[in-house]
Design an enzyme around this catalytic site. Sequence first.
Site, PDB file in Angstrom:
ATOM      1  N   LYS A  53       0.849  -1.203   0.000  1.00  0.00           N
ATOM      2  CA  LYS A  53       0.000   0.000   0.000  1.00  0.00           C
ATOM      3  C   LYS A  53       0.882   1.251   0.000  1.00  0.00           C
ATOM      4  O   LYS A  53       0.597   2.226  -0.688  1.00  0.00           O
ATOM      5  CB  LYS A  53      -0.934  -0.012   1.219  1.00  0.00           C
ATOM      6  CG  LYS A  53      -2.054  -1.047   1.092  1.00  0.00           C
ATOM      7  CD  LYS A  53      -2.746  -1.350   2.417  1.00  0.00           C
ATOM      8  CE  LYS A  53      -3.723  -2.513   2.271  1.00  0.00           C
ATOM      9  NZ  LYS A  53      -4.260  -2.984   3.560  1.00  0.00           N
ATOM     10  N   GLN A  97      -4.013  -1.988  10.022  1.00  0.00           N
ATOM     11  CA  GLN A  97      -3.909  -3.269   9.315  1.00  0.00           C
ATOM     12  C   GLN A  97      -4.444  -4.398  10.201  1.00  0.00           C
ATOM     13  O   GLN A  97      -4.002  -4.577  11.332  1.00  0.00           O
ATOM     14  CB  GLN A  97      -2.440  -3.526   8.922  1.00  0.00           C
ATOM     15  CG  GLN A  97      -2.252  -4.762   8.067  1.00  0.00           C
ATOM     16  CD  GLN A  97      -2.959  -4.670   6.713  1.00  0.00           C
ATOM     17  OE1 GLN A  97      -2.877  -3.668   6.023  1.00  0.00           O
ATOM     18  NE2 GLN A  97      -3.674  -5.723   6.341  1.00  0.00           N
ATOM     19  N   ASP A 120     -10.768   2.906   5.154  1.00  0.00           N
ATOM     20  CA  ASP A 120     -11.025   1.466   4.994  1.00  0.00           C
ATOM     21  C   ASP A 120     -12.520   1.160   5.032  1.00  0.00           C
ATOM     22  O   ASP A 120     -12.944   0.084   4.619  1.00  0.00           O
ATOM     23  CB  ASP A 120     -10.332   0.691   6.127  1.00  0.00           C
ATOM     24  CG  ASP A 120      -9.125  -0.088   5.630  1.00  0.00           C
ATOM     25  OD1 ASP A 120      -9.034  -0.312   4.411  1.00  0.00           O
ATOM     26  OD2 ASP A 120      -8.288  -0.464   6.464  1.00  0.00           O
TER      27      ASP A 120
END
Length: 297
Positions: A53, A97, A120
């Site tokens: 990412k 994450q 997200d």
Amino acid sequence: MSATIIDGKKIAQDIKDSLVDRIQDLKSAGVEPCLAAVLVGDDPASQKYVASKGRVCEKLGMRRLVHRLPAATTQQELRDLIDSLNADRSVHGILVQLPLPRGLDAKEIMSRISPEKDVDGFSPVSLGNLVLDRPGFLPCTPHGVMKILESAGVDPSGKHAVVVGRSIIVGKPLALLLLRKNATVTVCHSKTADLPAVCRTADILCVAVGKPGLVTADMVKEGAVVIDIGINVTAQGELTGDVDFASVRRKAVMITPVPGGVGPLTIALLMHNTVQAAGQQSSRRFMTADAYAGDGN
Ligand code: NDP
């Protein structure tokens, strides 16, 4: 029949290309879109995801920060970090994450991320907006599946879509997005009584489980569209999905490969959300500043 293999990399590249001008415009206005990643523990897969990412951020000329914390991090330490990132005006998107190490409450942490920085799309506000059909950040992987269908010219309306997997990050939001597009949706999980029979009724079969080879050709209707979301690492260290690609491609009309299917879309749409967050936050700031100046006159 041999299925058309959907090129997720190409669709993802088109999305990334579409961001370049917007990023330049923001930078010209003094706003450098910035994604802050939070990585707790030393899970190798998580490290790889965060690194890839970060590389995409760099390629697009965006700023990225990585906060690496030890596995022994406490819930309070993580809360404090999220609070400081929420307050940091130079950070536009926050990515924690997953999975977090055992003992940390991921749902509580997701709830703490400011909705305007929840790129997200996992916070209760973002997921609530999805249920309510209101604008908001969409979770990137399910959104990626919808982009793939759109790009492949597959209209879910009136079709039977079967989603295998009901996680909060993939299966559930994907079912809602398919419903939004007027598919008739069935969601399967580990307690589903006869998974092969349900899968065989799918016009669109989306699989997000994390078990290599779970879906075999006998579970697929002739002419179905098969979207493989699973990412598994074989004993040889290669990536593979949840669908037995070699046999299923002979039954399906379209299929996504692993790697090179849904995965690249997830990252591209994370960038899309971050750029959108930067734009929204900066315009809100300018509007607030203008209003403030106006008050003073
Ligand atoms: P989770 O482990 O959170 O969820 C897995 C789901 O699969 C659960 O709902 C579980 O059911 C269901 N399940 C487990 N075994 C079976 C079975 N035998 N039959 C039917 N359903 C079953 O995983 P995620 O949703 O986070 O991820 C799923 C996969 O997608 C993983 O391989 C992951 O790596 C991949 N992934 C890929 C992404 C990408 O960018 N392409 C992004 C995110 C994930 P139950 O709820 O009953 O336990």
